[in-house]
Design a protein around this motif. Sequence first.
Motif, short mmCIF file in Angstrom:
data_model
loop_
_atom_site.label_atom_id
_atom_site.label_comp_id
_atom_site.label_asym_id
_atom_site.label_seq_id
_atom_site.Cartn_x
_atom_site.Cartn_y
_atom_site.Cartn_z
N VAL A 173 39.74 33.48 44.07
CA VAL A 173 40.19 33.01 42.75
C VAL A 173 41.63 33.46 42.52
CG1 VAL A 173 37.95 32.91 41.59
CG2 VAL A 173 39.14 35.08 41.70
N ASP A 174 42.27 32.75 41.59
CA ASP A 174 43.65 33.05 41.25
C ASP A 174 43.65 33.94 40.00
OD1 ASP A 174 46.23 32.33 42.11
OD2 ASP A 174 46.48 31.30 40.17
N TYR A 175 44.45 35.01 39.99
CA TYR A 175 44.46 35.91 38.82
C TYR A 175 44.82 35.14 37.54
CZ TYR A 175 45.93 39.34 35.44
OH TYR A 175 46.08 40.04 34.28
N ALA A 176 45.79 34.22 37.67
CA ALA A 176 46.23 33.47 36.47
C ALA A 176 45.08 32.65 35.88
CB ALA A 176 47.40 32.55 36.83
N ASP A 177 44.23 32.10 36.76
CA ASP A 177 43.08 31.31 36.27
C ASP A 177 42.08 32.21 35.56
OD1 ASP A 177 44.15 29.05 37.36
OD2 ASP A 177 42.95 29.12 39.19
N VAL A 178 41.90 33.41 36.10
CA VAL A 178 40.94 34.35 35.50
C VAL A 178 41.45 34.77 34.12
CG1 VAL A 178 39.80 36.60 35.76
CG2 VAL A 178 40.15 35.16 37.76
N LEU A 179 42.74 35.08 34.03
CA LEU A 179 43.33 35.48 32.75
C LEU A 179 43.19 34.35 31.73
CD1 LEU A 179 44.94 37.51 31.00
CD2 LEU A 179 47.03 36.51 31.94
N GLU A 180 43.47 33.13 32.19
CA GLU A 180 43.37 31.98 31.29
C GLU A 180 41.93 31.82 30.78
OE1 GLU A 180 45.21 28.31 32.75
OE2 GLU A 180 43.60 27.26 31.69
N ASN A 181 40.97 32.01 31.69
CA ASN A 181 39.55 31.89 31.31
C ASN A 181 39.16 32.94 30.27
OD1 ASN A 181 36.56 33.08 32.22
ND2 ASN A 181 36.61 30.90 31.82
N VAL A 182 39.64 34.17 30.47
CA VAL A 182 39.33 35.26 29.54
C VAL A 182 39.87 34.92 28.14
CG1 VAL A 182 40.03 37.63 28.96
CG2 VAL A 182 39.09 37.15 31.21
N ILE A 183 41.11 34.45 28.09
CA ILE A 183 41.75 34.15 26.80
C ILE A 183 41.09 32.94 26.13
CG2 ILE A 183 43.92 33.39 25.72
CD1 ILE A 183 45.36 35.12 27.89
N GLU A 184 40.80 31.93 26.95
CA GLU A 184 40.21 30.71 26.40
C GLU A 184 38.79 30.98 25.89
OE1 GLU A 184 41.42 28.12 25.42
OE2 GLU A 184 39.92 26.53 25.46
N ARG A 185 38.03 31.80 26.64
CA ARG A 185 36.67 32.11 26.18
C ARG A 185 36.70 32.90 24.87
NH1 ARG A 185 32.42 34.75 29.51
NH2 ARG A 185 33.92 35.42 31.06
#
Length: 229
Positions: A173-185
């Motif tokens: 996984v890409d760190y940026a995608d994980v961060l985006e998921n955390v913020i969006e959730r």
Amino acid sequence: MQSLITIAIDGHSSTGKSTAAKQLAHELGYLYVDTGAMYRAVSFFALSENLINQGQLDQSVLERRLKDIAITFERNPETGNNEVCLNGKNIESEIRTLEVSNVVSIVASNSAVRAKLVEQQQKMGAAKGVVMDGRDIGTVVFPDAELKVFMTAAADVRAKRRFEELTNSGQIVDYADVLENVIERDRIDSTREDSPLIQADDALLLDTSYMDRKQQFDTLLHWANQELQ
Ligand code: DC
């Protein structure tokens, strides 16, 4: 004999909630219920049945199919952890993917889904002696819980923890995608109409940004013991 209490642990994703809650339940000899796993199981069902296309959930079909969804937990004899099953099939590893994380907040916004899972959670905790973690446990599922904790941490700290978890489990996984998921959730969970993620008035706040797992657990145990005295 010490009386049993209900412990509700809510908060943002990847704050260490599940790990600390599980440890606390183990220490007290209490039942542990991971309600996020239940919403993830419904999300896995929706994905498997192609009910989510381009981020859009077919709400009416999912609502009609809810009667076909049975969520249970089974104990893994090797780890001692409770693992989630969908219609009798263990799907514990399938629900921990970024694919499921990306749709779970949408599924969890559906009121019929919430009503079904809340009812099951209330039954599971009816006898007390339970540590339940989620987003609405202290506000909706058990508003009379004797101990309520609200856990949070800075978004980048949580994304780093989640990234490590996913990478350690072999996912690329890409760190940026994980961060985006955390913020969006956070955004969807906190702003949804039904049972938004909010700190209950009587919940104790635990910010885990600068705490290791032991400090988190020690704090929870201290609060539980205070309540049990
Ligand atoms: O705890 P978790 O990250 O596995 O939870 C997954 C999602 O499920 C989370 O983004 C919001 C939702 N959830 C919820 O709405 N209510 C709960 N009691 C538990 C989880």
